[in-house]
Write an enzyme that holds these catalytic residues in place. Structure first.
Site, mmCIF file in Angstrom:
data_model
loop_
_atom_site.group_PDB
_atom_site.id
_atom_site.type_symbol
_atom_site.label_atom_id
_atom_site.label_comp_id
_atom_site.label_asym_id
_atom_site.label_seq_id
_atom_site.Cartn_x
_atom_site.Cartn_y
_atom_site.Cartn_z
ATOM 1 N N ARG A 1 -14.912 -4.460 -1.686
ATOM 2 C CA ARG A 1 -14.770 -3.792 -0.385
ATOM 3 C C ARG A 1 -14.491 -2.302 -0.508
ATOM 4 N NH1 ARG A 1 -13.672 -7.649 3.580
ATOM 5 N NH2 ARG A 1 -12.150 -6.462 4.785
ATOM 6 N N HIS B 1 -11.117 -5.433 -5.312
ATOM 7 C CA HIS B 1 -10.805 -5.536 -3.889
ATOM 8 C C HIS B 1 -11.891 -6.351 -3.167
ATOM 9 C CE1 HIS B 1 -7.797 -3.464 -1.165
ATOM 10 N NE2 HIS B 1 -8.537 -4.064 -0.276
ATOM 11 N N TYR C 1 0.874 -1.171 0.000
ATOM 12 C CA TYR C 1 0.000 0.000 0.000
ATOM 13 C C TYR C 1 0.908 1.216 0.000
ATOM 14 C CZ TYR C 1 -4.542 -2.141 1.079
ATOM 15 O OH TYR C 1 -5.724 -2.835 1.016
ATOM 16 N N GLY D 1 -11.696 -12.058 -7.025
ATOM 17 C CA GLY D 1 -13.004 -11.501 -6.673
ATOM 18 C C GLY D 1 -14.130 -12.462 -6.995
HETATM 19 C C1 LIG Z 1 -10.463 -9.408 4.905
HETATM 20 C C2 LIG Z 1 -9.846 -8.889 3.653
HETATM 21 C C3 LIG Z 1 -8.720 -8.083 3.714
HETATM 22 C C4 LIG Z 1 -8.122 -7.611 2.540
HETATM 23 N N1 LIG Z 1 -6.983 -6.865 2.623
HETATM 24 C C5 LIG Z 1 -6.325 -6.512 1.489
HETATM 25 C C6 LIG Z 1 -5.073 -5.850 1.564
HETATM 26 O O1 LIG Z 1 -4.546 -5.588 2.639
HETATM 27 N N2 LIG Z 1 -4.466 -5.514 0.394
HETATM 28 C C7 LIG Z 1 -5.025 -5.794 -0.834
HETATM 29 O O2 LIG Z 1 -4.434 -5.477 -1.857
HETATM 30 N N3 LIG Z 1 -6.205 -6.432 -0.919
HETATM 31 C C8 LIG Z 1 -6.857 -6.803 0.205
HETATM 32 N N4 LIG Z 1 -8.050 -7.477 0.114
HETATM 33 C C9 LIG Z 1 -8.593 -7.816 -1.210
HETATM 34 C C10 LIG Z 1 -8.095 -9.183 -1.689
HETATM 35 O O3 LIG Z 1 -6.723 -9.131 -2.002
HETATM 36 C C11 LIG Z 1 -8.835 -9.649 -2.950
HETATM 37 O O4 LIG Z 1 -8.807 -8.638 -3.905
HETATM 38 C C12 LIG Z 1 -10.283 -10.060 -2.660
HETATM 39 O O5 LIG Z 1 -10.405 -10.644 -1.385
HETATM 40 C C13 LIG Z 1 -10.761 -11.038 -3.703
HETATM 41 O O6 LIG Z 1 -12.095 -11.333 -3.521
HETATM 42 P P1 LIG Z 1 -12.631 -12.663 -2.779
HETATM 43 O O7 LIG Z 1 -12.444 -12.420 -1.324
HETATM 44 O O8 LIG Z 1 -14.042 -12.709 -3.203
HETATM 45 O O9 LIG Z 1 -11.828 -13.843 -3.272
HETATM 46 C C14 LIG Z 1 -8.676 -7.932 1.275
HETATM 47 C C15 LIG Z 1 -9.817 -8.731 1.226
HETATM 48 C C16 LIG Z 1 -10.396 -9.218 2.387
HETATM 49 C C17 LIG Z 1 -11.594 -10.122 2.274
#
Ligand SMILES: Cc1cc2nc3c(=O)[nH]c(=O)nc-3n(C[C@H](O)[C@H](O)[C@H](O)COP(=O)(O)O)c2cc1C
Length: 379
Positions: free
Chosen positions: A281, A278, A132, A310
């Site tokens: 989110r 993401h 990040y 995703g």
């Molecule tokens: C609890 C949680 C924390 C996450 N934290 C990060 C992060 O710190 N950095 C990042 O690039 N993506 C983060 N993501 C996004 C994931 O890398 C990814 O894009 C996403 O979870 C994919 O979707 P899915 O959960 O449906 O497989 C996070 C996702 C979740 C669920």
């Protein structure tokens, strides 16, 4: 006896039962009304696979795959996940070790709950580091230098967090770091004694990669303060160029949804694009990543490596993503559900489950190799 866990849906259900509500909601939830989250899932549900028959599938299909000049045993891996220690103590290392053993990538996140150095030691050949870009250039530079010193060869820069996502479940639960023990939280913890005891023994998870930079230790930082630093909106094309100059390994830009952005990133020297919203989110109006992947695949030369994440929940979903033009597929939440449901053994079991599902889906559709999937899809 507990029901056997035979799908990622089962893992999610078990995780929901075992985790305090605030922790499950943090993992499971998305931004706003969670439309982007639902849209990404729906795109997989609505995509069909077209089987080719009379292909001799007596031998198992070959799941090994080359991506970013590396050989992988599987065409999928674990996406970067912030605060994984909330799923269960030791989640980072459990996922890292499972990925190393499976010959698949584990991406350790800047907001991980084990240091990036510890994770690299646990997955010395299969880990990548997700960065990040915060407001403080010195911290960004130091994280990149630490990743290089620790031996990482791949840096994944996340582009889709110019502001913190508005996650209604977290806001409603009053979730923040450090945890404030309200009567409601105390009840939540009391109702989930196994998680509470394990977490109490291990110590509450915190954003340990920042420990070196916090004035009085990362434990004293609020999540809001840390997220404000990380979600500074500071990342632009000039900062990306600066990172490219400083990082000699493979560079991936994660969180791209627009074909022009993807093309410009390739022009800026990025080695691969990770199509991602993401996990729904950040922006509730974001497109389904499977749709964005198709558009970006069409716009870019065929040899530009594309990853996607995703909404991937099964081996069939992985096959659909590969058919739609992905060279590699990442899953996020399912691996956290797995640790929450089954502890340290969960991620390895999930790798096995997904690999078996993918192999079976390839047999059902007459695909014999990962490279052959794309050839079949474009024939
Ligand atoms: C609890 C949680 C924390 C996450 N934290 C990060 C992060 O710190 N950095 C990042 O690039 N993506 C983060 N993501 C996004 C994931 O890398 C990814 O894009 C996403 O979870 C994919 O979707 P899915 O959960 O449906 O497989 C996070 C996702 C979740 C669920």
């Amino acid at each position: 006896m507990a029901r056997p866990l035979i799908s990622s849906t089962d893992l999610r259900e078990r995780a929901k039962a075992r985790l305090p509500r605030f922790a499950f909601d943090y993992i499971d939830g998305g931004a706003g009304e969670e439309d982007a989250l639902a849209r990404s899932r729906r795109a997989y549900r609505e995509t069909c696979l077209r089987p080719r028959v009379l292909v001799n599938s007596a031998e198992p299909a070959n799941l090994s795959h080359r991506f970013l000049n590396r050989d992988w045993a599987l065409p999928f891996g674990i996406a970067p996940l912030g605060l994984p220690g909330l799923a269960w103590p030791g989640a980072d290392l459990a996922m890292a070790r499972a990925a190393e053993a499976a010959g698949a990538p584990f991406v350790t996140a800047t907001p991980g709950t084990a240091t990036l150095e510890t994770v690299r030691a646990a997955a010395p050949t299969r880990s990548a580091f997700q960065l990040y870009v915060g407001a403080a250039t010195e911290i960004t530079d130091d994280l990149v230098a630490r990743a290089e010193r620790a031996g990482y060869d791949t840096l994944i820069v996340t582009a889709d967090v110019p502001r913190a996502g508005k996650r209604l479940r977290d806001l409603r639960n009053g979730f923040g770091l450090p945890l404030r023990i309200t009567p409601r939280l105390a009840m939540d913890l009391a109702l989930h004694p196994r998680w509470s005891l394990a977490t109490w023994r291990a110590g509450a998870p915190h954003l340990i990669n920042f420990a070196a930079y916090a004035d009085d230790g990362a434990g004293a930082q609020t999540l809001a303060q840390l997220m404000a630093r990380q979600s500074s909106g500071r990342l632009d094309w000039a900062v990306l160029a600066r990172i490219r100059d400083r990082w000699s390994g493979a560079l991936v830009l994660k969180g791209v949804l627009d074909p022009e952005d993807a093309a410009r990133a390739v022009g800026a020297g990025v080695d691969a694009i990770q199509v991602s919203n993401h996990g729904g989110r950040q922006l509730d109006g974001a497109p389904a990543t499977l749709d964005a992947l198709r558009a970006i695949r069409e716009a870019l030369p065929a040899d530009v490596p594309l990853a996607v994440d995703g909404g991937v929940r099964s081996g069939e979903d992985i096959l659909k993503a590969l058919e739609a033009g992905a060279d590699f597929v990442f899953l996020g939440r399912p691996f956290l559900y797995a640790v929450a449901a089954e502890g340290a053994a969960g991620p390895a079991a999930l790798f096995d489950m997904l690999a078996a599902e993918l192999e079976a889906a390839m047999a059902q559709t007459g695909r014999r190799s990962i490279a052959g999937i794309r050839r079949c899809a474009t024939d």
